[in-house]
Design a protein around this motif. Structure first.
Motif, PDB file in Angstrom:
ATOM      1  N   LEU A   1      42.846  41.108  32.468  1.00 61.91           N
ATOM      2  CA  LEU A   1      41.783  40.238  31.953  1.00 61.91           C
ATOM      3  C   LEU A   1      41.467  39.230  33.043  1.00 61.91           C
ATOM      4  O   LEU A   1      42.334  38.445  33.444  1.00 61.91           O
ATOM      5  N   ASP A   2      40.221  39.242  33.537  1.00 62.91           N
ATOM      6  CA  ASP A   2      39.810  38.280  34.558  1.00 62.91           C
ATOM      7  C   ASP A   2      38.902  37.246  33.904  1.00 62.91           C
ATOM      8  O   ASP A   2      37.730  37.519  33.621  1.00 62.91           O
ATOM      9  N   VAL A   3      39.463  36.078  33.645  1.00 62.48           N
ATOM     10  CA  VAL A   3      38.718  35.033  32.933  1.00 62.48           C
ATOM     11  C   VAL A   3      37.931  34.188  33.938  1.00 62.48           C
ATOM     12  O   VAL A   3      38.380  33.985  35.071  1.00 62.48           O
ATOM     13  N   ALA A   4      36.757  33.725  33.508  1.00 61.74           N
ATOM     14  CA  ALA A   4      35.821  33.022  34.397  1.00 61.74           C
ATOM     15  C   ALA A   4      35.514  33.943  35.584  1.00 61.74           C
ATOM     16  O   ALA A   4      35.411  33.504  36.719  1.00 61.74           O
ATOM     17  N   GLY A   5      35.378  35.207  35.259  1.00 60.58           N
ATOM     18  CA  GLY A   5      35.259  36.263  36.276  1.00 60.58           C
ATOM     19  C   GLY A   5      33.909  36.291  36.977  1.00 60.58           C
ATOM     20  O   GLY A   5      33.747  36.993  37.986  1.00 60.58           O
ATOM     21  N   GLY A   6      32.930  35.565  36.447  1.00 66.01           N
ATOM     22  CA  GLY A   6      31.639  35.384  37.112  1.00 66.01           C
ATOM     23  C   GLY A   6      30.999  36.685  37.563  1.00 66.01           C
ATOM     24  O   GLY A   6      30.745  37.591  36.766  1.00 66.01           O
ATOM     25  N   THR A   7      30.774  36.797  38.869  1.00 64.76           N
ATOM     26  CA  THR A   7      30.031  37.946  39.392  1.00 64.76           C
ATOM     27  C   THR A   7      30.956  39.106  39.776  1.00 64.76           C
ATOM     28  O   THR A   7      30.530  40.019  40.486  1.00 64.76           O
ATOM     29  N   GLY A   8      32.192  39.059  39.338  1.00 61.82           N
ATOM     30  CA  GLY A   8      33.046  40.247  39.381  1.00 61.82           C
ATOM     31  C   GLY A   8      33.895  40.462  40.626  1.00 61.82           C
ATOM     32  O   GLY A   8      34.519  41.518  40.754  1.00 61.82           O
ATOM     33  N   ASP A   9      33.993  39.484  41.507  1.00 62.36           N
ATOM     34  CA  ASP A   9      34.738  39.698  42.765  1.00 62.36           C
ATOM     35  C   ASP A   9      36.181  40.154  42.549  1.00 62.36           C
ATOM     36  O   ASP A   9      36.674  41.029  43.270  1.00 62.36           O
ATOM     37  N   ILE A  10      36.871  39.567  41.595  1.00 62.32           N
ATOM     38  CA  ILE A  10      38.276  39.931  41.372  1.00 62.32           C
ATOM     39  C   ILE A  10      38.338  41.324  40.719  1.00 62.32           C
ATOM     40  O   ILE A  10      39.150  42.173  41.113  1.00 62.32           O
ATOM     41  N   ALA A  11      37.448  41.549  39.765  1.00 61.84           N
ATOM     42  CA  ALA A  11      37.447  42.838  39.067  1.00 61.84           C
ATOM     43  C   ALA A  11      37.181  43.993  40.048  1.00 61.84           C
ATOM     44  O   ALA A  11      37.856  45.027  39.992  1.00 61.84           O
ATOM     45  N   PHE A  12      36.235  43.823  40.947  1.00 61.20           N
ATOM     46  CA  PHE A  12      35.904  44.910  41.883  1.00 61.20           C
ATOM     47  C   PHE A  12      37.082  45.172  42.828  1.00 61.20           C
ATOM     48  O   PHE A  12      37.385  46.312  43.151  1.00 61.20           O
ATOM     49  N   ARG A  13      37.730  44.088  43.248  1.00 66.26           N
ATOM     50  CA  ARG A  13      38.904  44.268  44.115  1.00 66.26           C
ATOM     51  C   ARG A  13      40.010  45.008  43.372  1.00 66.26           C
ATOM     52  O   ARG A  13      40.696  45.860  43.922  1.00 66.26           O
ATOM     53  N   PHE A  14      40.170  44.658  42.095  1.00 68.84           N
ATOM     54  CA  PHE A  14      41.187  45.324  41.270  1.00 68.84           C
ATOM     55  C   PHE A  14      40.885  46.829  41.175  1.00 68.84           C
ATOM     56  O   PHE A  14      41.767  47.665  41.364  1.00 68.84           O
ATOM     57  N   LEU A  15      39.617  47.150  40.901  1.00 74.75           N
ATOM     58  CA  LEU A  15      39.255  48.566  40.752  1.00 74.75           C
ATOM     59  C   LEU A  15      39.475  49.317  42.062  1.00 74.75           C
ATOM     60  O   LEU A  15      39.983  50.441  42.066  1.00 74.75           O
TER      61      LEU A  15
END
Ligand SMILES: COc1cc(O)cc(C/C=C(\C)CC/C=C(\C)CC/C=C(\C)CC/C=C(\C)CC/C=C(\C)CC/C=C(\C)CC/C=C(\C)CC/C=C(\C)CC/C=C(\C)CCC=C(C)C)c1O
Ligand SMILES: C[S@@+](CC[C@H](N)C(=O)[O-])C[C@H]1O[C@@H](n2cnc3c(N)ncnc32)[C@H](O)[C@@H]1O
Length: 327
Positions: A111-125
């Motif tokens: 769960l990426d909270v305050a994830g905004g434009t997705g920088d952490i999520a894309f790195r995770f993927l």
């Protein structure tokens, strides 16, 4: 600007109060209305008097959420380009380091909270996909007798390419999420990714749901940090990990002088020139100075019930990564 519907909920301090307010909301009542019970009105007046900070400004608590919303609504379209310009790309390294610290295992639910434009999520993927591909290659090498069809099938299933890992990006700001979703489409991220509108102080998820909770450059903007930390603890599974990347305190006096100069003399000017938005970038640098030090924040994380809390300062303490576990 239309503040999010949940704005009224920003005027609470504890969980019980929040629940009571939510109940009133569902019934169409507001505690400040003349028809509301006297106890609720008194509590409401008391809450209205509670002040917090918005950068260097002192504001009533219930106004902070709306102001923060306006900031990110205003910067959303230029957010990514501003970060590259202001930090000369260094924010990318900090975010990569967060992933390296996380080292997610196959099947991780993030769960990426305050994830905004997705920088952490894309790195995770990217991370889980490359881990899974290496694993698949190793397995294929071990199974030399597979047919070409079987090999192709293994690579074709997109969901499978993540080894069961998933990430949910949760942010309170529609505009930031909109930019994030557009970026995801443009860069080809689809599988294993979900976008949810929600408040860090009142997450729209069940208890014990996620393996890892991240918040990058987000917690500084939250009105009640203690409440957000408690929510992080609630939604994590036992054994789950909390990771926070945030601006912190520079301890070297010389670097601190240069940093102040750059922050206050350059950042708002860049904000004005590139994004036409001096105020939002003035808020950014002021909010950084208001945020607790590495040690103080560590204590807050412990107070929320996390164990084995540690932190690592990066770039002379300009930012820090805090980590803790729910046992
Ligand atoms: C509205 O809210 C927000 C909006 C956003 O767009 C972003 C955020 C959240 C933030 C992120 C996602 C991270 C990315 C954004 C930033 C890093 C921007 C914030 C930047 C600072 C608070 C300053 C610190 C920045 C850095 C360390 C990055 C590297 C920058 C430099 C090395 C500066 C070099 C620039 C020049 C040489 C240009 C000329 C400058 C001057 C004439 C002024 C004087 C400056 C200096 C003498 C050098 C500056 C020195 C330092 C910054 C210290 C250097 C420290 C070390 C080398 C350890 C959000 O909430
Ligand atoms: C500086 S951005 C960080 C975005 C992203 N994590 C990154 O590292 O680039 C801060 C984000 O926090 C979000 N935010 C602020 N208050 C929030 C809250 N109470 N709940 C959830 N998100 C919030 C803003 O909408 C914004 O998208």
């Amino acid at each position: 600007m239309a503040a999010p519907k949940s704005c009224a909920l920003w005027s609470y301090c504890g969980r019980g109060w929040s629940r009571a307010m939510r109940g009133c909301q569902l019934l169409g009542l507001r505690s400040s209305w003349p028809g509301a019970p006297l106890s609720a009105r008194l509590l409401s007046q008391e809450k209205r008097a509670t002040k917090t900070h918005f950068g260097f400004e002192t504001v009533p608590e219930e106004e902070k959420g709306g102001k923060v919303y306006q900031v990110f609504e205003s910067v959303a379209k230029k957010y990514d380009v501003m970060n590259d310009m202001m930090s000369l790309g260094i924010h990318r390294v900090w975010k990569d380091l967060l992933l390296w610290k996380m080292r997610p295992l196959p099947g991780t639910q993030l769960l990426d909270v305050a994830g905004g434009t997705g920088d952490i999520a894309f790195r995770f993927l990217n991370y889980v996909q490359s881990q899974h591909q290496s694993k698949q290659k190793r397995q294929l090498r071990a199974q030399q007798n597979l047919s070409w069809e079987e090999i192709a099938k293994k690579y074709q299933n997109e969901e499978d390419s993540l080894g069961g890992s998933r990430v949910v990006v949760c942010d309170i700001n529609k505009e930031m999420l909109k930019v994030g979703k557009q970026k995801a489409l443009a860069q080809g991220y689809r599988a294993g990714l979900a976008w949810v509108l929600g408040d860090a102080e009142e997450l729209p998820f069940d208890d014990d749901k996620f393996d890892i909770y991240t918040i990058a450059f987000g917690i500084r903007n939250v009105t009640h940090i203690d409440q957000a930390l408690q929510e992080a603890h609630r939604v994590l599974k036992p054994g789950g990990r909390f990771l926070c990347l945030e601006f912190s305190q520079v301890n070297n006096p010389l670097i601190s002088r240069l940093y102040d100069l750059y922050s206050f003399q350059v950042i708002p000017v860049l904000g004005e020139v590139i994004a036409g938005d001096w105020k939002s970038y003035q808020y950014l640098v002021e909010s950084i100075r208001r945020f607790p030090s590495q040690e103080e924040f560590k204590e807050m994380i412990e107070d929320a019930g996390f164990h084995k809390v540690t932190y690592e300062s990066l770039t002379s303490g300009i930012v820090a990564i805090h980590s803790g576990f729910k046992l």
